[in-house]
Design an enzyme around this catalytic site. Structure first.
Site, PDB file in Angstrom:
ATOM      1  CG  ASP A  67      -0.288  -0.523   2.486  1.00  0.00           C
ATOM      2  OD1 ASP A  67       0.945  -0.517   2.565  1.00  0.00           O
ATOM      3  OD2 ASP A  67      -1.004  -0.919   3.416  1.00  0.00           O
ATOM      4  CG  ASN A 136      -8.680  -1.197  11.917  1.00  0.00           C
ATOM      5  OD1 ASN A 136      -7.774  -1.909  11.508  1.00  0.00           O
ATOM      6  ND2 ASN A 136      -9.076  -0.106  11.274  1.00  0.00           N
ATOM      7  CG  HIS A 138      -5.714  -2.090   8.820  1.00  0.00           C
ATOM      8  ND1 HIS A 138      -5.782  -0.741   9.093  1.00  0.00           N
ATOM      9  CD2 HIS A 138      -4.411  -2.429   9.011  1.00  0.00           C
ATOM     10  CE1 HIS A 138      -4.592  -0.291   9.413  1.00  0.00           C
ATOM     11  NE2 HIS A 138      -3.735  -1.300   9.380  1.00  0.00           N
ATOM     12  CD  GLU A 143      -8.602   1.174   7.706  1.00  0.00           C
ATOM     13  OE1 GLU A 143      -8.278   0.147   8.347  1.00  0.00           O
ATOM     14  OE2 GLU A 143      -8.194   2.296   8.022  1.00  0.00           O
TER      15      GLU A 143
HETATM   16  C1  F6R Z   1       1.529  -1.642   6.126  1.00  0.00           C
HETATM   17  C2  F6R Z   1       0.179  -2.134   6.254  1.00  0.00           C
HETATM   18  C3  F6R Z   1      -0.586  -2.137   7.539  1.00  0.00           C
HETATM   19  C4  F6R Z   1       0.265  -2.451   8.764  1.00  0.00           C
HETATM   20  C5  F6R Z   1      -0.569  -2.401  10.037  1.00  0.00           C
HETATM   21  C6  F6R Z   1       0.243  -2.670  11.270  1.00  0.00           C
HETATM   22  O1  F6R Z   1       1.995  -1.786   4.800  1.00  0.00           O
HETATM   23  O2  F6R Z   1      -0.326  -2.521   5.272  1.00  0.00           O
HETATM   24  O3  F6R Z   1      -1.603  -3.078   7.433  1.00  0.00           O
HETATM   25  O4  F6R Z   1       0.852  -3.710   8.617  1.00  0.00           O
HETATM   26  O5  F6R Z   1      -1.179  -1.146  10.136  1.00  0.00           O
HETATM   27  O6  F6R Z   1       1.171  -1.654  11.456  1.00  0.00           O
HETATM   28  P1  F6R Z   1       2.257  -1.720  12.617  1.00  0.00           P
HETATM   29  O7  F6R Z   1       3.185  -2.833  12.283  1.00  0.00           O
HETATM   30  O8  F6R Z   1       2.917  -0.375  12.574  1.00  0.00           O
HETATM   31  O9  F6R Z   1       1.497  -1.958  13.877  1.00  0.00           O
END
Ligand code: F6R
Length: 236
Positions: A67, A136, A138, A143
C-alpha cells in the site's frame, strides 16, 4: 493456519526473517509481497544481516508492496516507498527496478490499481506475502467493512488508523486520509502468507482474526480460508 506465539519481538523477527530467507533460497527469483509499519522493521533488519554476511542474495528477487498513502510521493519521508528504501532496499542487493509500491500520486487510482494487479499477475503472482495487522484488524489498508474488497483500490482510512499512524507525522492533520492498497484478492492469491503481530495491544485482534468468525469487520479473518498462512505473535 499455523499460529506461532513467542515471547520477544527479537524472536518474532528472527523466525519471520528465516521464513522469508527460506523462500528466497528455494526460489531465488521469487516474488515477495512486502509490508510497512513498525512490526516488520526487525524482520527487515535480520534480512539485511543475512544479506551482509553473504547468506542471502536478493539480486533476482522481485517485490510488490501492499500500500501507499494518497498524495505522498516516494521522496516524502512518510511515504511507504521511502520507508522501504530506508528499512530494506538501500541495504541489500535487490535491484530497485524490480521493487514496486503502488503510486500514491495518481489521478486515477482505479487505473493504477488495475495496472498494479496486472503487473503482479504478469510476474507470476506473489510467492510469499508478508503482512502486519492493524489495531482494527486491517491487512494492507483494507479497513473493516461490510464486504471484502478484491482488487487493488482506493480506501478512506478509518479514524483509528489515522490516529495509530499519527505517531509518524508531526500532527494528526498531516496524516493522509486516503490510501491505495492491495485488496483481498491480491493478498489471498499469494501462495504463502506470513503475518507478524507484536505487543499486548495486538493480542486480542490477532486472536480474533485467527480463531473468530470470518467477518469483513475483522479483515484479517479472511486468512482463515487461505491454505498456507503462518501467524507469528510476540507478547513483547
Ligand atoms: C503496512 C500495512 C498495515 C500495517 C498495520 C500494522 O503496509 O499494510 O496493514 O501492517 O497497520 O502496522 P504496525 O506494524 O505499525 O502496527
Amino acid at each position: 493456519m499455523k499460529f506461532i506465539k513467542v515471547k520477544t519481538y527479537e524472536e518474532l523477527s528472527k523466525i519471520a526473517a528465516d521464513i522469508i530467507a527460506d523462500q528466497i533460497k528455494e526460489k531465488p527469483d521469487c516474488i515477495l509481497g512486502l509490508a510497512t509499519g513498525s512490526t516488520p522493521i526487525g524482520t527487515y533488519k535480520e534480512l539485511i544481516k543475512k544479506n551482509k554476511n553473504g547468506e542471502l542474495d536478493f539480486s533476482h528477487v522481485t517485490s510488490f508492496n501492499l500500500d501507499e498513502y494518497i498524495g505522498l510521493d516516494g521522496e516524502h519521508d512518510q511515504s511507504y516507498r521511502y520507508f522501504m528504501n530506508n528499512q530494506l532496499f538501500n541495504h541489500v542487493n535487490i535491484d530497485k527496478s524490480k521493487t514496486s509500491v503502488p503510486s500514491g500520486c495518481t489521478d486515477d487510482p482505479e487505473k493504477e490499481g488495475a495496472e498494479y494487479d496486472k503487473r503482479i499477475a504478469e510476474a507470476g503472482g506473489i510467492d510469499l506475502q508478508l503482512l502486519g495487522i492493524g489495531n482494527n484488524g486491517h491487512i494492507g489498508f483494507n479497513e473493516p467493512d461490510s464486504y471484502f474488497t478484491g482488487p487493488t483500490h482506493l480506501v478512506k482510512l478509518e479514524p483509528s488508523t489515522i490516529e495509530a499512524n499519527a505517531r509518524f507525522f508531526e500532527t494528526i492533520d498531516d496524516v493522509p486520509k486516503q490510501a491505495i492498497t492491495m485488496g483481498m484478492a491480491s493478498i489471498m492469491q499469494a501462495k504463502k502468507i506470513l503475518l507478524v503481530a507484536s505487543g499486548k495491544g495486538k493480542k486480542e485482534i490477532t486472536e480474533k482474526a485467527v480463531y473468530g468468525n470470518i467477518d469483513p469487520k475483522v479483515p484479517a479473518s479472511i486468512l482463515q480460508v487461505h491454505h498456507d498462512v503462518t501467524v507469528i505473535y510476540s507478547e513483547e
